[in-house]
Design a protein around this motif. Structure first.
Motif, short mmCIF file in Angstrom:
data_model
loop_
_atom_site.label_atom_id
_atom_site.label_comp_id
_atom_site.label_asym_id
_atom_site.label_seq_id
_atom_site.Cartn_x
_atom_site.Cartn_y
_atom_site.Cartn_z
N ALA A 128 63.66 51.32 4.66
CA ALA A 128 62.76 51.86 5.68
C ALA A 128 61.91 50.76 6.31
O ALA A 128 61.58 50.83 7.50
CB ALA A 128 61.86 52.93 5.06
N LEU A 129 61.55 49.74 5.53
CA LEU A 129 60.76 48.64 6.04
C LEU A 129 61.60 47.59 6.77
O LEU A 129 61.06 46.63 7.31
CB LEU A 129 59.99 47.95 4.89
CG LEU A 129 58.80 48.72 4.32
CD1 LEU A 129 58.31 48.07 3.03
CD2 LEU A 129 57.67 48.78 5.34
N GLY A 130 62.91 47.76 6.75
CA GLY A 130 63.78 46.81 7.42
C GLY A 130 63.94 45.50 6.68
O GLY A 130 64.27 44.48 7.28
N LEU A 131 63.71 45.51 5.36
CA LEU A 131 63.82 44.27 4.58
C LEU A 131 65.27 43.91 4.29
O LEU A 131 65.60 42.73 4.12
CB LEU A 131 63.04 44.41 3.27
CG LEU A 131 61.53 44.62 3.42
CD1 LEU A 131 60.90 44.87 2.05
CD2 LEU A 131 60.88 43.42 4.09
N GLY A 132 66.13 44.92 4.19
CA GLY A 132 67.55 44.66 3.99
C GLY A 132 67.86 44.01 2.66
O GLY A 132 67.08 44.06 1.71
N TYR A 157 59.88 55.80 14.60
CA TYR A 157 60.00 54.60 15.44
C TYR A 157 61.22 53.74 15.10
O TYR A 157 61.61 52.88 15.90
CB TYR A 157 58.75 53.72 15.30
CG TYR A 157 57.50 54.35 15.84
CD1 TYR A 157 57.24 54.38 17.21
CD2 TYR A 157 56.55 54.91 14.98
CE1 TYR A 157 56.07 54.95 17.71
CE2 TYR A 157 55.39 55.49 15.47
CZ TYR A 157 55.16 55.50 16.84
OH TYR A 157 54.01 56.08 17.33
N GLY A 158 61.78 53.94 13.91
CA GLY A 158 62.87 53.08 13.47
C GLY A 158 62.34 51.92 12.65
O GLY A 158 61.17 51.54 12.77
N TYR A 218 58.06 56.15 5.39
CA TYR A 218 59.27 56.89 5.76
C TYR A 218 59.07 57.63 7.08
O TYR A 218 59.96 57.66 7.94
CB TYR A 218 59.63 57.90 4.68
CG TYR A 218 60.11 57.29 3.39
CD1 TYR A 218 60.57 55.98 3.32
CD2 TYR A 218 60.12 58.03 2.21
CE1 TYR A 218 61.00 55.42 2.14
CE2 TYR A 218 60.56 57.49 1.02
CZ TYR A 218 61.01 56.18 0.99
OH TYR A 218 61.44 55.64 -0.19
N MET A 219 57.90 58.23 7.25
CA MET A 219 57.63 58.99 8.47
C MET A 219 57.59 58.08 9.69
O MET A 219 58.14 58.41 10.75
CB MET A 219 56.32 59.76 8.32
CG MET A 219 56.35 60.85 7.25
SD MET A 219 54.74 61.58 6.92
CE MET A 219 54.44 62.39 8.49
N ILE A 262 52.09 58.28 -1.63
CA ILE A 262 51.64 58.72 -0.32
C ILE A 262 51.88 57.63 0.73
O ILE A 262 52.30 57.91 1.87
CB ILE A 262 50.14 59.09 -0.36
CG1 ILE A 262 49.91 60.26 -1.32
CG2 ILE A 262 49.63 59.43 1.04
CD1 ILE A 262 50.63 61.53 -0.95
N MET A 263 51.65 56.39 0.35
CA MET A 263 51.87 55.27 1.26
C MET A 263 53.35 55.13 1.62
O MET A 263 53.71 54.91 2.78
CB MET A 263 51.35 53.98 0.63
CG MET A 263 51.35 52.77 1.53
SD MET A 263 50.34 51.43 0.86
CE MET A 263 51.05 51.25 -0.77
#
Length: 373
Positions: free
Chosen positions: A91-95, A149-150, A143-144, A137-138
């Motif tokens: 989700a954070l785009g860390l891959g 936004y992607g 995720y939201m 929660i964070m």
């Protein structure tokens, strides 16, 4: 002979769960909801089949609170930890990167630290900001945001996003992407948790409460080294020199590698939790590490001895060996779970997934919903 010796089983009767949750969010928002929500569930529903936040409340409603519940609850949490790392990193785009590896290490370290603290103090302590509450929660918030936004949202620089880049001080600091900034924030959080857990253990040792565990000449701080050793084995395997394009980090073998690591960790902390509820000695060595150590040694043969690996000679063989590691880790953990559940349920005369009660002769039977108190 069962998996647990008789003296460990006898100590189960002395077990009593103790927990402290100082989270303001839990106190004023979540706990009132959980207290209401658990009343919607029939008393015939076993605690271990309910949601994570209400299983303890359901156990107390049905009279089934005990050591097996803590074992099952924390065992599931230990497995979920790695799955959350994989999902949150995506989700954070860390891959497939060292940032994801760092996230795995930090998250597992926090879980290990909490379990280590509970073993030595006799109670589960959750501070004003904890992983099981504010951390979840964070992550849900992440995720939201990513869903709307992607993952590219997290590639923005932190000072650019906060519109602080024009300030003189901020212009001298690196404009790290939001996802990397999140990792830095997590590192500071880990450092704070290490200090806080140590102070709690130190205070318990001085008071002589110490969780009433067996006397040991090993200082509590040294019992953090098993996690360090297990993490170093995984890092050594991941950081091996590339041979014939054989690589784990950045390849399709990366996710099964993390899952195997997570299962080995779950086995490690599962034995720690078992030692806590049975008042047994702290487990230091876990033989399943030997399998990953074999992978790390084999992959690093070119660097250490200047010879080619014996097993991981091609990308396909490396991937197959990682998947085999995952299978071995799953079998080891499954065996541990089955044997422990069998021994505890047989000794205490309880069930894991059904509600049971004693009759007038002291025999256990499945309880009808209208008969459970």
């Amino acid at each position: 002979m069962g998996y647990l010796p008789q003296h460990s089983l006898d100590n189960l009767k002395k077990y009593a769960y103790k927990g402290v949750d100082k989270s303001l969010f839990s106190r004023y928002v979540l706990n009132p909801f959980w207290t209401w929500f658990v009343t919607l569930w029939p008393l015939s529903v076993a605690p271990n089949t309910t949601l994570d936040a209400i299983d303890g409340k359901q156990a107390r409603r049905t009279g089934m609170a005990g050591p097996l519940g803590e074992m099952f609850d924390h065992g599931c949490d230990a497995l979920n930890t790695t799955l959350e790392v994989i999902l949150a990193s995506r989700a954070l785009g860390l891959g497939r990167s060292w940032w994801t590896v760092s996230s795995q290490i930090a998250t597992l370290a926090n879980f290990y630290l909490t379990t280590w603290e509970e073993y030595h103090t006799g109670q589960l302590f959750l501070g004003y900001f904890s992983g099981p509450v504010e951390g979840i929660i964070m992550i849900v918030t992440i995720y939201m945001i990513s869903g709307y936004y992607g993952p590219q949202f997290w590639e923005q620089g932190i000072w650019s996003f906060t519109h602080l880049k024009h300030l003189p001080l901020m212009s001298k600091l690196p404009d790290l992407p939001l996802n990397e900034s999140f990792m830095v924030f997590g590192a500071f959080g880990l450092g704070f948790n290490i200090l806080h857990s140590y102070l709690n253990v130190y205070a318990a040792q001085r008071k002589g409460s110490g969780g009433h565990q067996p006397a040991s000449r090993t200082p509590p701080l040294l019992l953090l080294l098993p996690f360090v050793a297990s993490a170093l084995i995984q890092i050594a395997w991941l950081s091996h020199p590339r041979y014939n394009d054989s690589w784990i980090l950045g390849s399709a073998a990366f996710v099964p590698f993390l899952c195997a690591w997570g299962l080995q960790f779950a086995h490690q902390v599962g034995r720690m939790i078992l030692a806590h509820v049975t008042k047994d000695k702290f487990p230091i060595f876990d033989w399943v590490w030997a399998w990953s150590a074999l992978g790390a040694i084999d992959a690093n043969l070119p660097r250490v001895f200047g010879i080619s690996p014996l097993i991981q000679t091609t990308p396909r063989r490396t991937t197959l060996f990682v998947w085999l590691t995952l299978v071995v880790s799953a079998v080891v953990y499954a065996r541990f779970v089955v044997l422990v559940i069998r021994d505890i349920t047989n000794f205490l005369g309880i069930a894991c997934f059904t509600v049971r009660k004693k009759d007038g002769k002291g025999q256990w039977h499945d309880a009808r919903p209208d008969k459970v108190h």
